[in-house]
Design an enzyme around this catalytic site. Structure first.
Site, PDB file in Angstrom:
ATOM      1  N   CYS A 114      -0.498   8.861   1.931  1.00  0.00           N
ATOM      2  CA  CYS A 114      -1.504   8.106   2.672  1.00  0.00           C
ATOM      3  C   CYS A 114      -1.292   8.454   4.149  1.00  0.00           C
ATOM      4  O   CYS A 114      -0.763   9.519   4.439  1.00  0.00           O
ATOM      5  CB  CYS A 114      -1.373   6.608   2.404  1.00  0.00           C
ATOM      6  N   LYS A 115      -1.670   7.623   5.047  1.00  0.00           N
ATOM      7  CA  LYS A 115      -1.503   7.936   6.470  1.00  0.00           C
ATOM      8  C   LYS A 115      -0.039   7.849   6.910  1.00  0.00           C
ATOM      9  O   LYS A 115       0.494   8.772   7.490  1.00  0.00           O
ATOM     10  CB  LYS A 115      -2.361   7.014   7.330  1.00  0.00           C
TER      11      LYS A 115
END
Length: 170
Positions: free
Chosen positions: A59-60
């Site tokens: 994810c980020k």
């Protein structure tokens, strides 16, 4: 067995051996910036990922994948891993990414910018002119509280209708 967290360089090694790199961020985040070779499988719609090859999730920042580790592991038929630090860690390790600057920034970042600007404007105008402007800050704050409690953000819906966001979704 719990899903294992691996370094970005270990993720690259696994990908070179046939593992799939799966990005669970929203489509608007993925369109703007992604790791080379990653495929988009947003967390809110992810189901079973078939195939016996290992799956490396990112994810980020690594927070979404860590918080959803059980769900992600259950979505795989093979081994599952999480990239430590997510895409941020990937970039810090100097690994290749693809950035499309023609894509707008993510809707939630647009919400944060707009909400922060409106709250600041309400407070400044309330301090410099009339206290009635504090109502603007209160209204936006109440909207953010409602969005956090329900998962529905009216400001995000409005921002999504703006021309630069409609073009990107097409």
């Amino acid at each position: 067995m719990a899903i294992k967290t691996i370094s970005p360089s270990e993720a690259v090694e696994l990908a070179a051996q046939g593992a799939r790199l799966v990005d669970i961020r929203s489509p608007d985040e993925f369109r703007r910036t992604k790791a080379v070779g990653a495929e988009s499988r947003p967390l809110d719609v992810i189901e079973t990922i078939t195939g016996g090859e290992p799956i490396v999730f990112m994810c980020k920042s690594g927070m979404r994948t860590s918080a959803s580790a059980d769900r992600l592991e259950g979505a795989c038929t093979g081994d599952a891993y999480i990239v430590d630090g997510g895409l941020d860690g990937w970039q810090q390790a100097g690994l290749p990414i693809v950035t499309d600057a023609s894509q707008p920034i993510e809707i939630m970042r647009q919400v944060q910018i707009a909400a922060g600007a409106l709250i600041l404007l309400g407070v400044l105008l309330g301090s410099l002119t009339t206290p009635v402007w504090y109502g603007l800050a209160a209204f936006v704050g109440a909207g953010l509280l409602f969005a956090g409690a329900t998962g529905w953000c009216g400001m995000a819906k409005l921002l999504a209708m703006l021309p630069w966001n409609r073009r990107a979704a097409a």
